[in-house]
Design a protein around this motif. Structure first.
Motif, short mmCIF file in Angstrom:
data_model
loop_
_atom_site.label_atom_id
_atom_site.label_comp_id
_atom_site.label_asym_id
_atom_site.label_seq_id
_atom_site.Cartn_x
_atom_site.Cartn_y
_atom_site.Cartn_z
N UNK A 305 0.87 -1.27 0.16
CA UNK A 305 -0.02 -0.08 -0.13
C UNK A 305 0.79 1.31 -0.14
N UNK A 306 1.78 1.10 0.90
CA UNK A 306 2.64 2.36 0.87
C UNK A 306 3.50 2.70 -0.38
N UNK A 307 3.95 1.44 -1.03
CA UNK A 307 4.82 1.66 -2.26
C UNK A 307 4.12 1.67 -3.57
N UNK A 308 2.73 0.93 -3.63
CA UNK A 308 2.00 1.31 -4.76
C UNK A 308 1.31 2.48 -4.90
N UNK A 313 -0.32 14.40 -5.45
CA UNK A 313 1.04 15.34 -5.72
C UNK A 313 1.75 14.89 -6.44
N UNK A 314 2.32 13.51 -5.98
CA UNK A 314 3.52 12.84 -6.90
C UNK A 314 3.12 12.09 -8.02
N UNK A 315 1.83 12.21 -8.21
CA UNK A 315 1.43 11.50 -9.78
C UNK A 315 1.87 12.12 -10.86
N UNK A 316 2.81 11.91 -11.75
CA UNK A 316 3.30 12.28 -12.70
C UNK A 316 2.58 11.82 -14.14
N UNK A 317 2.29 10.82 -13.99
CA UNK A 317 1.57 10.27 -15.42
C UNK A 317 0.06 9.67 -15.10
N UNK A 318 -0.25 9.20 -16.06
CA UNK A 318 -1.65 8.54 -15.90
C UNK A 318 -1.72 7.47 -14.80
N UNK A 319 -2.80 7.30 -14.15
CA UNK A 319 -2.76 6.22 -13.07
C UNK A 319 -2.82 5.07 -13.44
N UNK A 320 -3.20 4.54 -14.48
CA UNK A 320 -3.55 3.41 -15.15
C UNK A 320 -1.64 2.96 -15.39
N UNK A 321 -1.11 3.97 -15.82
CA UNK A 321 0.33 3.88 -16.36
C UNK A 321 1.18 3.57 -15.09
N UNK A 322 0.88 4.16 -14.02
CA UNK A 322 1.52 4.33 -12.72
C UNK A 322 1.32 2.88 -12.06
N UNK A 323 -0.08 2.49 -12.19
CA UNK A 323 -0.34 1.24 -11.49
C UNK A 323 0.50 -0.12 -12.29
#
Length: 527
Positions: A305-308, A313-323
């Protein structure tokens, strides 16, 4: 008319309803306090003595949480490791943390084991025992804090004094529970009160608690002068029970004038009985072990949870791409959770279906299993850190450590079953059930064999990776079920063939008997 009134008023005859009503009223007036007195006695006993079941369950839960959260500081230290440095060099900074974790883990389980044995002799508990037990659990809950402090400052006298004082208070409170229980016969099981072992158990715990308290006091006393010696006394607390049994065995055996050989055999027999064959409460062993498996399996999700999960504020790209970039971490979590669940399944199979009771010898290997399982949150973060490390063999070493934990935990469970057979705790199987024994051996050997092969393959860097190992972990339950299905089908087919052969034999015998009867029929007609 007057005579009738006189009869009624004077109660003429016992068959008269008025007479019986007056007699009941008079009896109730004569002894009105007797039922009330009995009710007060029952109410007093109800409030004074309670069943120890809920207290034992609560205590098991606290002990379980304590032994599992002690790995959290150790797993958090993985964040400080450098992926471009060898794994073994990173471990050098946490040597004392590993040692403290192992010692404290075993000491806490030792305290829980004695707690389980003490409360197994009780049929009731009072308010005093409950209050003392709650205070003892409070001190036990401080063990992770003091152990982490000692791991960070291993040679600091104050850290040693705090850890030693914590263990000393726990020993005193546990001894106080035993004193209160034995001073009130209504708390002790009736079978135990009339047993000849009661004086021996009292002496044993008196000596053991004295030795544990002495080790803790000596560790506190020499902390300033020699921290290494204090560590030695803390480790010695693990063996106070063994030393106590050796002292009792020597004193009791050599008091009998039967010669040295007989005394030596009696001493060994006593030690084997107390250290290996003595039974533990099976239900409490189940509760404690299940709690460790459940907390460890769910504790890893905190790291995920803490890593993923990213912050807004820290989201630099699309949420799908980040996950999607963290999909390997989720794969690692799924593989670890499935592995822990399958180890629990093996544990469940052995302790619920293959054994009828639990002994101290079995619990030795059960402790080793729980110790290895408790290391899984640390190993999960280690594999996640070195997953794509190109320095040396870091990725392979992290996977090999995971294989070693899996191998040790499953082999320990098999050793638990072996000790159960030696101690007579295993479930006895009939001749027709020998196939069940063979099938269980084959199924329970899958994880040790696969983990050993995977460990050996880890020495070849080019053909192995963390992803391959995690896929193997996820697929193993399917292989597990397939092998079980094949074995069961083979056994069913074999039984069917056996039944067919037996049926053919019966038909052959019947036809032979019929032919012989037909041959004898003409001769019988002639006669």
């Amino acid at each position: 008319m007057t005579s009738v009134n006189t009869d009624v008023s004077t109660g003429g005859g016992k068959g008269n309803p008025a007479f019986e009503m007056n007699e009941n009223i008079e009896e109730s007036n004569l002894e009105p306090e007797e039922p009330l007195r009995e009710a007060k006695v029952v109410e007093m006993q109800f409030h004074r003595f309670l069943s120890p079941n809920r207290l034992c369950t609560f205590s098991d839960a606290v002990f379980t949480i304590i032994v599992t959260i002690m790995i959290v500081p150790l797993s958090s230290s993985v964040d400080d490791y450098d992926p471009d440095v060898k794994v073994w060099q990173s471990f050098e900074d946490d040597v004392y943390n590993f040692i403290i974790y192992g010692i404290t883990f075993l000491i806490v389980i030792k305290i829980w084991e004695e707690h389980a044995i003490i409360f197994s002799t009780m049929r009731n508990i009072g308010d005093t025992v409950i209050v003392i037990n709650v205070i003892m659990l409070l001190i036990v809950s401080l063990v992770p804090f003091f152990s982490t402090l000692l791991g960070e400052f291993p040679m600091e006298p104050l850290a040693i004094v705090l850890q030693g004082s914590c263990f000393l208070i726990i020993v005193i409170l546990e001894a106080l529970i035993l004193v209160v229980a034995f001073s009130r016969p209504k708390m002790i099981e009736s079978e135990f009160l009339t047993s000849t072992e009661k004086p021996t158990i009292q002496v044993r715990y008196c000596i053991m608690f004295t030795l544990q308290a002495a080790c803790a006091i000596l560790a506190i006393s020499v902390a300033t002068a020699s921290p290494e010696t204090s560590w030695a006394f803390l480790v010695l607390m693990l063996f106070c029970g063994l030393l106590c049994d050796i002292i009792i065995a020597i004193c009791s055996c050599f008091r009998r004038p039967n010669g040295f050989d007989h005394a030596y055999q009696s001493c060994i027999s006593y030690l084997v009985t107390k250290r290996i064959r003595e039974h533990l409460p099976k239900e409490r062993v189940h509760n404690f072990s299940d709690g460790v498996f459940a907390i460890v399996a769910t504790l890893i999700i905190l790291d995920v949870t803490t890593s993923v999960v990213p912050s807004s504020e820290s989201l630099t790209a699309d949420l799908r791409t980040t996950l999607k970039g963290d999909s390997e971490l989720l794969l690692s979590y799924a593989a670890t959770y499935i592995t822990i669940g399958m180890i629990w399944y093996i544990h469940y199979t052995i302790f619920n279906h293959l054994v009828v009771s639990v002994s101290r010898g079995m619990n030795i290997f059960n402790k080793l299993t729980l110790l290895c399982v408790g290391m899984y949150p640390f190993n999960f973060k280690l594999v996640s850190l070195y997953r794509h490390s190109t320095f040396g063999r870091n990725e392979n070493v992290a996977v090999q450590i995971s294989c070693a934990l899996l191998f040790l935990s499953t082999v320990s469970l098999l050793c638990t079953w072996g000790v159960a057979h030696v101690n007579g705790c295993a479930r006895k199987l009939e001749q027709s059930q020998q196939f069940f024994f063979i099938r269980t051996i084959i199924i329970l050997s899958i994880y040790p064999v696969v983990s050993l092969i995977t460990f050996l393959c880890g020495f070849q860097r080019g053909i192995f990776s963390a992803v391959i190992f995690e896929i193997i972990q996820i697929c193993l339950p399917v292989v597990f079920l397939i092998i079980r299905f094949i074995i069961d089908r083979y056994h069913k087919h074999k039984n069917h063939r056996t039944m067919n052969v037996a049926s053919d034999d019966v038909k052959t015998d019947f036809s032979n008997h019929k032919d012989s009867s037909s041959k004898l029929e003409p001769e019988m007609n002639k006669v």
